[in-house]
Design a protein around this motif. Structure first.
Motif, PDB file in Angstrom:
ATOM      1  N   UNK A 164      15.843  68.906   2.229  1.00  0.00           N
ATOM      2  CA  UNK A 164      15.822  68.781   0.771  1.00  0.00           C
ATOM      3  C   UNK A 164      14.372  68.738   0.293  1.00  0.00           C
ATOM      4  N   UNK A 165      13.909  69.855  -0.256  1.00  0.00           N
ATOM      5  CA  UNK A 165      12.536  69.979  -0.760  1.00  0.00           C
ATOM      6  C   UNK A 165      12.513  69.668  -2.247  1.00  0.00           C
ATOM      7  N   UNK A 166      11.600  68.785  -2.671  1.00  0.00           N
ATOM      8  CA  UNK A 166      11.410  68.564  -4.104  1.00  0.00           C
ATOM      9  C   UNK A 166       9.991  68.097  -4.378  1.00  0.00           C
ATOM     10  N   UNK A 167       9.426  68.596  -5.481  1.00  0.00           N
ATOM     11  CA  UNK A 167       8.068  68.245  -5.886  1.00  0.00           C
ATOM     12  C   UNK A 167       8.036  67.965  -7.381  1.00  0.00           C
ATOM     13  N   UNK A 168       7.118  67.093  -7.779  1.00  0.00           N
ATOM     14  CA  UNK A 168       6.910  66.756  -9.189  1.00  0.00           C
ATOM     15  C   UNK A 168       5.407  66.793  -9.445  1.00  0.00           C
ATOM     16  N   UNK A 169       4.972  67.715 -10.311  1.00  0.00           N
ATOM     17  CA  UNK A 169       3.554  67.939 -10.572  1.00  0.00           C
ATOM     18  C   UNK A 169       3.153  67.404 -11.943  1.00  0.00           C
ATOM     19  N   UNK A 170       1.841  67.267 -12.162  1.00  0.00           N
ATOM     20  CA  UNK A 170       1.329  66.695 -13.409  1.00  0.00           C
ATOM     21  C   UNK A 170       1.493  67.623 -14.603  1.00  0.00           C
ATOM     22  N   UNK A 171       1.458  68.931 -14.353  1.00  0.00           N
ATOM     23  CA  UNK A 171       1.567  69.903 -15.438  1.00  0.00           C
ATOM     24  C   UNK A 171       2.382  71.095 -14.946  1.00  0.00           C
ATOM     25  N   UNK A 172       2.619  72.049 -15.843  1.00  0.00           N
ATOM     26  CA  UNK A 172       3.420  73.218 -15.486  1.00  0.00           C
ATOM     27  C   UNK A 172       2.677  74.105 -14.492  1.00  0.00           C
ATOM     28  N   UNK A 173       3.370  74.485 -13.434  1.00  0.00           N
ATOM     29  CA  UNK A 173       2.811  75.320 -12.374  1.00  0.00           C
ATOM     30  C   UNK A 173       3.744  76.494 -12.095  1.00  0.00           C
ATOM     31  N   UNK A 174       3.186  77.532 -11.511  1.00  0.00           N
ATOM     32  CA  UNK A 174       3.991  78.569 -10.879  1.00  0.00           C
ATOM     33  C   UNK A 174       4.204  78.121  -9.431  1.00  0.00           C
ATOM     34  N   UNK A 175       5.409  77.633  -9.142  1.00  0.00           N
ATOM     35  CA  UNK A 175       5.712  77.028  -7.843  1.00  0.00           C
ATOM     36  C   UNK A 175       6.428  78.050  -6.965  1.00  0.00           C
ATOM     37  N   UNK A 176       5.987  78.187  -5.722  1.00  0.00           N
ATOM     38  CA  UNK A 176       6.634  79.093  -4.783  1.00  0.00           C
ATOM     39  C   UNK A 176       6.897  78.372  -3.469  1.00  0.00           C
ATOM     40  N   UNK A 177       8.138  78.459  -3.013  1.00  0.00           N
ATOM     41  CA  UNK A 177       8.551  77.860  -1.745  1.00  0.00           C
ATOM     42  C   UNK A 177       8.884  78.978  -0.771  1.00  0.00           C
TER      43      UNK A 177
END
Length: 207
Positions: A115-128
């Motif tokens: 179960x992968x999950x991330x929470x960032x400070x601002x909007x990102x282009x996230x790629x897994x």
């Protein structure tokens, strides 16, 4: 005598320009930074590469049960400048500090239950990036949070989110899918074993 008219026209033009700038900022926001995550073959950890701008510190966190940020242990920390050169940093408590600037932070983080999950400070282009042995297509075993796009790329399954602070994906391997099929087949057979005699007895009673 015409000066007031010119002033009013100038004020209207400035107001119009300001409105156009605000509309452009709303409909065409600045491009997001990139955050890339590579899951290891054994599914026990991922390697992260997160771009940051105008920063002088970075904290290592993950989402908590209530959506809050929780400090997390990481290993293999690295910091590189815009041209790819290694940059100096000081390690703190679940964080690093460095000279203010634009960098890419790299690190390894363990996680469990696929179960992968991330929470960032601002909007990102996230790629897994998932190794070829893993999949997310079966809704009983896998999931991708809102906005995620799944694509096959070589030996990887690539899941991407555009302009997101939060991303989650649950993945599985062939063994888990086979176990689900076996479990489902067992229960289906069990239901049929008891259901068929019941239906036959009901039919006899009706006759």
């Amino acid at each position: 005598m015409r000066t007031p008219d010119r002033d009013r026209r100038g004020s209207r033009i400035l107001a119009l320009c300001a409105a156009l700038i605000l509309l452009a900022a709303f409909f065409y926001p600045a491009s997001a930074l990139d955050a890339d995550y590579y899951v290891a073959e054994n599914g026990s950890l991922f390697h992260a590469e997160v771009a940051i701008q105008g920063a002088e510190a970075y904290e290592f966190t993950e989402p908590g049960y209530l959506g809050e940020k929780v400090s997390v242990d990481v290993t293999n920390i690295s910091l590189s400048g815009e041209s790819g050169e290694d940059a100096e940093f000081e390690e703190g408590w679940h964080s690093i500090s460095f000279e203010k600037g634009n960098y890419t932070v790299g690190y390894d983080q363990a996680f469990s239950n696929n179960d992968f999950n991330v929470l960032l400070d601002s909007s990102y282009n996230i790629t897994l990036y998932l190794p070829d042995k893993y999949s997310v297509s079966n809704p009983l075993l896998g999931m991708v949070s809102t906005g995620g796009s799944v694509n096959k790329s070589g030996n990887f399954t690539e899941i991407s989110w555009k302009m997101k602070k939060y991303a989650e994906a649950r993945f599985y391997d062939d063994f888990q899918e086979k176990m689900l099929f076996a479990f489902g087949s067992f229960w289906l057979a069990l239901v049929l074993i008891f259901l068929i005699p019941y239906l036959q007895s009901r039919r006899k009673k009706d006759q």
